[in-house]
Scaffold this motif. Structure first.
Motif: not given
Lengths: 309, 338
Positions: A276, A190, A272-273, A269, A188
């Motif tokens: 998900y 971050t 991700r941040e 996933d 993502s």
């Protein structure tokens, strides 16, 4: 033999009976633990001392080494790599952060190498003992059919975990040697600290190991169907390849969510941040379903099986 | 050792629909193995065991005989809970099999169709594994019991060797050791001397006698009839899935008539005279003529021989061996598949 009229025999004897006769001498307090623990420890010991098991683990450990070296050579002239294949695009990040080799190696081994090695161990679990004739001696010992099957499944699950950790640790080691380590960027975009990245890597390894429980149950079921360890291994690995191929055919998209491999790569996933969760939960639910269905089938089959080898 | 009392009410028997008559009335008797109409039909329709009524008395050394393919192994597997009977009941140590396998089998040591070992484990580790499979075996005494069992079968020196390096005889001994890991009430030994040299055979026989004298019932299947005759007190004979006879070994052999033996330099003439006198199955081997003795006075035969000018060196009736009894019962040589 006739399945119908023997069904339920073992179900009664193995489940309802107390584990020991009432006339046994008093046992230590950890009676229940000992009941399963002794055989499980011995099973682990036996499995992990086989040359074949160690060879499988060696192959798995070699994959991250090869990937790491390939990436190092490829990027040695300063050009950047692009994420290839169907896996998550972690590979391009490896040169920036060796920790990404862990994710890349797991993505590379999960479609085939990991489940194949699980198929070998699970397929051989009962059929291999039947083939060698040792199954009859375990059962007259008496190991108990349910106890033996649970022990075998627990051992295969342990192997799933060990195999995944071997890939992860090998990748982390190679990554640390060949590439820089440090804070990393999630999918993502971050930033997370290296420590948190390590935590995510461990979590991903656990999810990958859990993704293999469906194949493990399937392999164990196949193993109860035959007296040939080789046939059971080949069938399990064959099923694995077939499902992987079917999962690529667009016309079958209605069926694909039920293939055990369909959500395997959802572990990405976790990078991700915020995380998900949807596909991760679907994956774990599907694995639980496979474990329940094929675990029960293996149990019903094994309890009704005539041991003629 | 501790053992399930034969007079205990049978908690597993309540759900037994098919064998209701065998539920409680037999638990008080002295038989260690008792089957009623035990039958196994394999999936292909082949009838392997047909209505077997076998009774093995406690404390006996019981010989289980039959040609290859007569159903011995299927019977043993049903007794050990490995194969589900198609119909009929089997009770071992007074409890129904396979339902009570978990309580019965810790008291039973078995060698079934030869040993089966993990080639990549040492002899000692093979025994450790089988012992770990028995939930009643005490892990604290495991190493001691394994060492004692290895010692008892003469494998102490080879205990650390990988089982795949063992000779057939050593594998057989290791299989026997697995059956002796705990004090047992019943030992089921299928061809225990297979692959052993004569010295090894003698050792195993004396081991069987020793165990029997300790009160262990031994159920021994063998194709060596003299072995059964030397070791066993009782025997049963199977052929084509059926039990032909069972009883004391002495009675079985006595039930068969002996063979008439004539030693003579004129075997051809002697054979002719014996046939004329009504003797059956006349066999000539060099200067020995043997036959089934006819009914009536044997002295009449000597007179007939002398009258016919046959010179006689020796004349007599040889006691029947178990082998003769066996051939008479099954109507075939021992190695003929049924």
């Amino acid at each position: 033999m006739s399945q119908a009229d023997v069904k339920g025999r073992g179900a009664v004897s193995d489940v309802r009976l107390p584990p020991r006769g009432r006339d046994q001498p008093p046992q230590p307090a950890s009676r229940r633990t000992t009941f399963y623990g002794t055989l499980f420890r011995n099973e682990l010991h036996t499995t992990f001392r086989r040359w074949r098991t160690l060879a499988l683990l060696a192959v798995l450990a070699a994959v991250p080494i090869l990937v790491g070296i390939a990436v190092k050579i490829e990027t040695g002239d300063g050009s950047s790599t692009t994420g290839g294949g169907g896996g998550p695009a972690f590979i391009s990040q490896i040169t920036n952060n060796g920790l990404f080799l862990v994710f890349t190696a797991l993505a590379a081994t999960l479609p085939f190498f990991l489940p194949m090695s699980i198929g070998v161990i699970a397929g051989d679990a009962i059929a291999g003992e039947a083939n060698a004739g040792t199954l009859r001696y375990l059962l007259v010992a008496p190991a108990g059919r349910t106890r033996l099957l649970l022990t075998k499944y627990a051992t295969v699950m342990t192997f799933c975990l060990v195999a995944t950790l071997v890939v992860a640790v090998s990748a982390l080691t190679v990554g640390a040697v060949l590439f820089p380590l440090g804070d990393l960027t999630t999918i993502s975009g971050t930033q997370i600290t290296f420590a948190e990245g390590l935590g995510r890597a461990l979590l991903i390894a656990l999810v990958v190991a859990a993704s293999l429980t469906g194949v493990a149950a399937l392999g164990l079921f196949v193993s109860t169907l035959t007296n040939s360890g080789i046939a059971a291994m080949a069938t399990t690995v064959g099923l694995l390849i077939t499902v992987q191929i079917l999962d690529q055919i667009p016309q079958l998209h209605a069926l694909q969510p039920y293939f055990f491999s369909h959500y395997w790569l959802s572990f990405a996933d976790l990078m991700r941040e915020p995380v998900y969760w949807d596909d991760l939960v679907k994956n774990l639910g599907l694995q639980a379903l496979y474990a329940a269905v094929f675990g029960s089938a293996a149990w019903a089959r094994f309890l009704a099986k005539d041991i003629t080898t | 050792m501790d053992q399930p009392s034969a007079t205990d009410p049978d908690p597993e028997g309540s759900g037994d629909g098919a064998g209701g008559d065998a539920g409680g009335d037999e638990s008080g008797d002295e038989s260690v193995i008792r089957t009623r109409a035990l039958t196994k039909r394999y999936r292909g329709g082949q009838l392997a065991v047909d209505g077997l009524d076998l009774t093995v008395p406690a404390g006996s050394v019981f010989g289980f005989l039959g040609p290859n393919g007569s159903g011995k192994t299927t019977t043993i597997r049903m007794l050990m809970g490995l194969i589900e009977p198609t119909s009929g009941t089997a009770r071992v140590l007074g409890r129904p099999m396979p339902r009570a396998a978990r309580t019965v089998l810790p008291h039973v040591g078995a060698l079934i169709e030869g040993p089966a070992l993990y080639g990549f484990l040492s002899g000692r580790d093979n025994l450790v594994r089988y012992d770990a499979a028995d939930p009643t075996a005490d892990p604290r005494t495991r190493n001691t019991r394994v060492a004692a069992a290895l010692d008892r079968v003469g494998l102490a020196a080879a205990a650390g060797k990988k089982a795949k390096a063992y000779s057939l005889g050593m594998k057989q001994r290791l299989g026997l050791a697995a059956a002796l890991l705990q004090p047992r009430r019943l030992l089921v030994l299928d061809e225990p001397t297979n692959g052993l040299d004569p010295q090894g055979m003698r050792e195993i026989r004396s081991l069987v006698r020793e165990l029997a004298s300790d009160g262990t019932t031994v159920f021994l299947s063998s194709h060596l009839l003299d072995e059964i005759e030397q070791v066993c007190t009782h025997a049963a004979v199977m052929a084509q899935g059926r039990l032909i006879t069972q009883g004391l070994v002495a009675d079985l052999a006595a039930g068969t008539r002996g063979r008439l033996v004539v030693t003579t330099p004129d075997p051809a003439d002697a054979a002719r005279v014996l046939k004329e006198q009504g003797a059956g199955d006349v066999v000539v081997a060099e200067d020995r003529v043997t036959a089934d003795p006819p009914d009536g006075e044997l002295a009449d035969i000597t007179m007939a021989l002398v009258t016919a000018g046959v010179r006689v060196r020796g004349f007599g009736v040889e006691r029947a061996s178990l082998e003769d009894a066996f051939v008479a019962l099954t109507g075939e040589g021992f190695d003929v598949a049924g």
